[in-house]
Design a protein around this motif. Structure first.
Motif, PDB file in Angstrom:
ATOM      1  N   LEU A 111      36.828  29.076  48.225  1.00 25.50           N
ATOM      2  CA  LEU A 111      35.351  28.572  48.358  1.00 25.50           C
ATOM      3  C   LEU A 111      34.318  29.274  48.229  1.00 25.50           C
ATOM      4  O   LEU A 111      33.448  29.127  47.356  1.00 25.50           O
ATOM      5  N   ALA A 112      34.404  30.611  48.543  1.00 22.75           N
ATOM      6  CA  ALA A 112      33.471  31.429  48.587  1.00 22.75           C
ATOM      7  C   ALA A 112      33.271  31.942  46.930  1.00 22.75           C
ATOM      8  O   ALA A 112      32.230  31.960  46.462  1.00 22.75           O
ATOM      9  N   ALA A 113      34.295  31.981  46.402  1.00 25.98           N
ATOM     10  CA  ALA A 113      34.384  32.462  44.860  1.00 25.98           C
ATOM     11  C   ALA A 113      33.691  31.326  44.025  1.00 25.98           C
ATOM     12  O   ALA A 113      32.877  31.574  43.162  1.00 25.98           O
ATOM     13  N   THR A 114      34.037  30.061  44.422  1.00 28.50           N
ATOM     14  CA  THR A 114      33.541  28.869  43.441  1.00 28.50           C
ATOM     15  C   THR A 114      31.878  28.982  43.704  1.00 28.50           C
ATOM     16  O   THR A 114      31.057  28.600  42.896  1.00 28.50           O
ATOM     17  N   GLU A 115      31.447  28.997  45.324  1.00 27.64           N
ATOM     18  CA  GLU A 115      29.921  28.796  45.393  1.00 27.64           C
ATOM     19  C   GLU A 115      29.281  30.014  44.739  1.00 27.64           C
ATOM     20  O   GLU A 115      28.351  29.697  44.397  1.00 27.64           O
ATOM     21  N   ALA A 116      29.729  31.113  44.731  1.00 31.88           N
ATOM     22  CA  ALA A 116      29.032  32.587  43.961  1.00 31.88           C
ATOM     23  C   ALA A 116      29.002  32.049  42.428  1.00 31.88           C
ATOM     24  O   ALA A 116      27.676  32.220  42.079  1.00 31.88           O
TER      25      ALA A 116
ATOM     26  N   ALA B  23      43.887  46.245  52.710  1.00 29.65           N
ATOM     27  CA  ALA B  23      43.398  45.853  51.356  1.00 29.65           C
ATOM     28  C   ALA B  23      42.366  44.732  51.690  1.00 29.65           C
ATOM     29  O   ALA B  23      42.469  43.980  52.498  1.00 29.65           O
ATOM     30  N   ALA B  24      41.512  44.673  50.618  1.00 32.33           N
ATOM     31  CA  ALA B  24      40.556  43.768  50.864  1.00 32.33           C
ATOM     32  C   ALA B  24      40.359  43.107  49.309  1.00 32.33           C
ATOM     33  O   ALA B  24      40.586  43.974  48.414  1.00 32.33           O
ATOM     34  N   LEU B  25      39.831  41.916  49.224  1.00 29.36           N
ATOM     35  CA  LEU B  25      39.361  41.161  48.056  1.00 29.36           C
ATOM     36  C   LEU B  25      37.884  41.485  48.154  1.00 29.36           C
ATOM     37  O   LEU B  25      37.183  41.048  49.023  1.00 29.36           O
ATOM     38  N   GLU B  26      37.559  41.948  47.118  1.00 28.67           N
ATOM     39  CA  GLU B  26      35.833  42.251  47.048  1.00 28.67           C
ATOM     40  C   GLU B  26      35.386  41.543  45.800  1.00 28.67           C
ATOM     41  O   GLU B  26      35.996  41.319  44.642  1.00 28.67           O
ATOM     42  N   LEU B  27      34.499  40.569  46.088  1.00 30.68           N
ATOM     43  CA  LEU B  27      33.576  39.609  44.918  1.00 30.68           C
ATOM     44  C   LEU B  27      32.325  40.246  45.027  1.00 30.68           C
ATOM     45  O   LEU B  27      31.373  40.434  46.007  1.00 30.68           O
ATOM     46  N   LEU B  28      31.672  40.609  43.813  1.00 28.51           N
ATOM     47  CA  LEU B  28      30.400  40.880  43.370  1.00 28.51           C
ATOM     48  C   LEU B  28      30.010  40.148  42.318  1.00 28.51           C
ATOM     49  O   LEU B  28      30.293  39.883  41.260  1.00 28.51           O
ATOM     50  N   SER B  29      28.812  39.653  42.574  1.00 32.91           N
ATOM     51  CA  SER B  29      27.929  38.716  41.708  1.00 32.91           C
ATOM     52  C   SER B  29      26.535  39.499  41.142  1.00 32.91           C
ATOM     53  O   SER B  29      26.039  40.229  42.030  1.00 32.91           O
ATOM     54  N   VAL B  30      26.473  39.491  40.113  1.00 32.14           N
ATOM     55  CA  VAL B  30      25.212  40.299  39.437  1.00 32.14           C
ATOM     56  C   VAL B  30      24.573  39.438  38.318  1.00 32.14           C
ATOM     57  O   VAL B  30      25.329  38.579  37.524  1.00 32.14           O
ATOM     58  N   ASP B  31      23.280  39.289  38.502  1.00 34.41           N
ATOM     59  CA  ASP B  31      22.532  38.332  37.488  1.00 34.41           C
ATOM     60  C   ASP B  31      21.334  39.085  37.271  1.00 34.41           C
ATOM     61  O   ASP B  31      20.812  39.888  37.701  1.00 34.41           O
TER      62      ASP B  31
ATOM     63  N   ARG C 289      37.820  42.211  42.304  1.00 34.81           N
ATOM     64  CA  ARG C 289      38.839  43.187  42.647  1.00 34.81           C
ATOM     65  C   ARG C 289      39.397  43.319  44.163  1.00 34.81           C
ATOM     66  O   ARG C 289      38.900  43.054  44.973  1.00 34.81           O
ATOM     67  N   VAL C 290      40.539  43.991  43.982  1.00 28.95           N
ATOM     68  CA  VAL C 290      41.022  44.544  45.242  1.00 28.95           C
ATOM     69  C   VAL C 290      40.721  45.841  45.409  1.00 28.95           C
ATOM     70  O   VAL C 290      40.929  46.912  44.689  1.00 28.95           O
TER      71      VAL C 290
END
Length: 354
Positions: A53-58, A82-90, A74-75
């Motif tokens: 859901l978080a990835a879809t929202e981003a 371990a962690a999944l990391e999400l980065l959004s850049v615009d 990325r992991v």
């Protein structure tokens, strides 16, 4: 990327990054890739659903608001977690009021306005920086297991980097690695390497991998010694531009040694000090090495990046950025200064904010 002790230290290094460019299918792709990576590190089904859901929202936020942008997934690992990391850049339009954007029910596009608020609630670590009219960088990190971090009560590492291959390539010739050691007072000393393998594609990436492996297993004495070791390990490869910097945050100094066109800076407030590099190619033509020592003021940030980023940025032109987490600093600088005609890599280190 081991327990905290003055011998081994905490290892961090460049990870494989899934880059998703902004297009009509980015939301579906982000949901699919985020779920795949979360399952790979053993996330529970309920946690996978939150991450989806978080990835879809981003991704949806990019589609609704951004002129251009991308998601990076990325992991990362630290101390056997371990962690999944999400980065959004615009690249814009940015947000004038980040606090309001995080409030459910507030939207700039007539929607329900739950996107960023939902991401922040689901994430163990959330950070965002926005430049009105220019662009936004957002970080969401989701740790595996029940504890909200590398282990209960621990501070997260204050070093992070990001790489992006040139358009048309799957692998990146730029890479980075870091080792953090803590003294008796808990203050960190961070040794950071930024490497730009010559050229592009698999052969450049192979040079970077060899440099990263040598850094990982090396003794980590002075930056000059590390560069000399990397030179030996890279013989027979394409070679690379490399800078190694050792930032002692308790003593307030950074010692560095660089060969080739890696840009390195100490940022303190609105000021940026440049760290010198020598001409040459590590693995081929090594000059007479020198180490340089520079003051590191309280709160200063160390930034190293390849020539895939323009070095014309200034702290004054990026207000508030260098108080954010290193991953956000790296992402925003890549978004604002990165050039698509080259591999790009950046690593950022700062003292923790305890």
């Amino acid at each position: 990327m081991g327990a905290v002790n003055p011998v081994a230290g905490d290892e961090t290094e460049a990870e494989d990054v899934v880059w998703l460019r902004l297009d009509v299918a980015v939301a579906a792709a982000a949901r699919r890739e985020a779920a795949r990576l979360a399952r790979r590190v053993g996330m529970a089904p309920a946690r996978v659903a939150e991450i989806e859901l978080a990835a879809t929202e981003a991704a949806t936020n990019l589609q609704k608001h951004a002129r251009d942008g991308a998601l990076a997934l990325r992991v990362i690992t630290l101390r056997d977690r371990a962690a999944l990391e999400l980065l959004s850049v615009d690249s814009g339009p940015g947000m004038a009021d980040v606090g309001s954007a995080l409030t459910d029910g507030v939207s700039g596009s007539g929607t329900l306005g739950v996107g960023m608020g939902a991401i922040a609630r689901f994430a163990d670590v959330f950070d965002v920086h926005s430049l009105p009219g220019r662009g936004t960088a957002l970080l969401a990190r989701f740790w595996s297991g029940d504890a909200p971090g590398p282990f209960p009560g621990a501070d997260e590492p204050e070093v992070a980097g990001l790489t992006r291959p040139i358009s048309g390539e799957e692998v990146c010739g730029d890479t980075w690695a870091a080792r953090t050691e803590h003294g008796p007072d808990g203050a960190p000393t961070v040794t950071v390497m930024m490497c730009d393998g010559l050229g592009h594609g698999p052969m450049a990436a192979l040079a970077g991998e060899r440099a990263r492996a040598a850094f990982r297993t090396g003794s980590h004495r002075s930056p000059q010694d590390v560069v000399r070791t990397l030179h030996t390990e890279l013989r027979g490869s394409r070679g690379a531009a490399i800078t190694v910097a050792r930032a002692d945050f308790s003593r307030g100094t950074v010692e560095h040694c660089g060969v080739g066109n890696i840009s390195a800076f100490v940022v303190s407030g609105d000021k940026r000090g440049t760290l010198l590099s020598l001409p040459g190619i590590v693995g081929h033509q090594l000059p007479a090495l020198r180490s340089f020592r520079t003051a590191l003021d309280p709160g200063a940030v160390l930034v190293l990046h390849s020539d895939g980023l323009s070095d014309r940025w200034s702290p004054a032109g990026l207000p508030g950025l260098f108080t954010r987490r290193p991953a956000v600093v790296a992402a925003q600088l890549l978004g604002q200064a990165g050039v698509r005609r080259d591999d790009a890599g950046i690593v950022v280190a700062r003292a923790d904010r305890r």
